[in-house]
Design a protein around this motif. Structure first.
Motif, mmCIF file in Angstrom:
data_model
loop_
_atom_site.group_PDB
_atom_site.id
_atom_site.type_symbol
_atom_site.label_atom_id
_atom_site.label_comp_id
_atom_site.label_asym_id
_atom_site.label_seq_id
_atom_site.Cartn_x
_atom_site.Cartn_y
_atom_site.Cartn_z
ATOM 1 N N VAL A 1 2.166 6.937 -6.812
ATOM 2 C CA VAL A 1 1.198 7.957 -7.243
ATOM 3 C C VAL A 1 1.737 9.360 -6.963
ATOM 4 O O VAL A 1 1.655 10.255 -7.820
ATOM 5 N N LEU A 2 2.305 9.565 -5.774
ATOM 6 C CA LEU A 2 2.843 10.886 -5.445
ATOM 7 C C LEU A 2 3.980 11.286 -6.379
ATOM 8 O O LEU A 2 4.058 12.434 -6.819
ATOM 9 N N ARG A 3 4.858 10.345 -6.703
ATOM 10 C CA ARG A 3 5.957 10.654 -7.633
ATOM 11 C C ARG A 3 5.427 10.979 -9.028
ATOM 12 O O ARG A 3 5.880 11.925 -9.667
ATOM 13 N N ARG A 4 4.444 10.193 -9.484
ATOM 14 C CA ARG A 4 3.864 10.430 -10.812
ATOM 15 C C ARG A 4 3.202 11.803 -10.878
ATOM 16 O O ARG A 4 3.410 12.566 -11.825
ATOM 17 N N GLU A 5 2.417 12.125 -9.870
ATOM 18 C CA GLU A 5 1.725 13.412 -9.872
ATOM 19 C C GLU A 5 2.699 14.579 -9.729
ATOM 20 O O GLU A 5 2.473 15.641 -10.297
ATOM 21 N N SER A 6 3.785 14.386 -8.999
ATOM 22 C CA SER A 6 4.803 15.436 -8.896
ATOM 23 C C SER A 6 5.449 15.690 -10.251
ATOM 24 O O SER A 6 5.688 16.835 -10.635
ATOM 25 N N ARG A 7 5.728 14.619 -10.990
ATOM 26 C CA ARG A 7 6.283 14.778 -12.347
ATOM 27 C C ARG A 7 5.308 15.526 -13.240
ATOM 28 O O ARG A 7 5.692 16.429 -13.983
ATOM 29 N N ARG A 8 4.044 15.164 -13.165
ATOM 30 C CA ARG A 8 3.037 15.823 -14.004
ATOM 31 C C ARG A 8 2.919 17.308 -13.653
ATOM 32 O O ARG A 8 2.743 18.141 -14.535
ATOM 33 N N ASP B 1 0.831 -1.201 0.000
ATOM 34 C CA ASP B 1 0.000 0.000 0.000
ATOM 35 C C ASP B 1 0.870 1.257 0.000
ATOM 36 O O ASP B 1 0.606 2.214 -0.719
ATOM 37 N N MET B 2 1.910 1.258 0.817
ATOM 38 C CA MET B 2 2.811 2.405 0.887
ATOM 39 C C MET B 2 3.527 2.598 -0.453
ATOM 40 O O MET B 2 3.705 3.727 -0.916
ATOM 41 N N GLU B 3 3.903 1.499 -1.082
ATOM 42 C CA GLU B 3 4.570 1.586 -2.386
ATOM 43 C C GLU B 3 3.644 2.217 -3.422
ATOM 44 O O GLU B 3 4.065 3.059 -4.226
ATOM 45 N N ILE B 4 2.397 1.843 -3.403
ATOM 46 C CA ILE B 4 1.427 2.395 -4.354
ATOM 47 C C ILE B 4 1.251 3.899 -4.124
ATOM 48 O O ILE B 4 1.256 4.685 -5.073
ATOM 49 N N VAL B 5 1.120 4.298 -2.876
ATOM 50 C CA VAL B 5 0.953 5.724 -2.564
ATOM 51 C C VAL B 5 2.166 6.512 -3.033
ATOM 52 O O VAL B 5 2.040 7.567 -3.656
ATOM 53 N N HIS B 6 3.368 6.008 -2.769
ATOM 54 C CA HIS B 6 4.575 6.711 -3.196
ATOM 55 C C HIS B 6 4.670 6.794 -4.716
ATOM 56 O O HIS B 6 5.086 7.814 -5.263
#
Length: 63
Positions: free
Chosen positions: A14-21, A7-12
């Motif tokens: 998503v956060l990295r992807r959205e930060s890139r976007r 779960d923590m891996e998935i959240v991280h």
């Protein structure tokens, strides 16, 4: 207490992807387009910041 670290891996992820976007959106603002810059800045300020609320390393509460 059982912890699923996936779960923590998935959240991280998503956060990295959205930060890139978000960085891509900032880079795409035309110089002088203050209206667009304001919209993006408001979005940036409204996103949750887990790093400000963290009292220690993520694994401190996982293990």
């Amino acid at each position: 207490m059982s912890v699923d670290t996936q779960d923590m891996e998935i959240v991280h992820r998503v956060l990295r992807r959205e930060s890139r976007r978000l960085m891509e959106l900032v880079a795409a603002v035309t110089p002088g387009d203050t209206a667009r810059a304001k919209v993006i800045a408001e979005h940036f300020r409204s996103r949750p910041s887990t790093s400000r609320n963290r009292s220690g390393p993520p694994w401190a509460t996982t293990w």
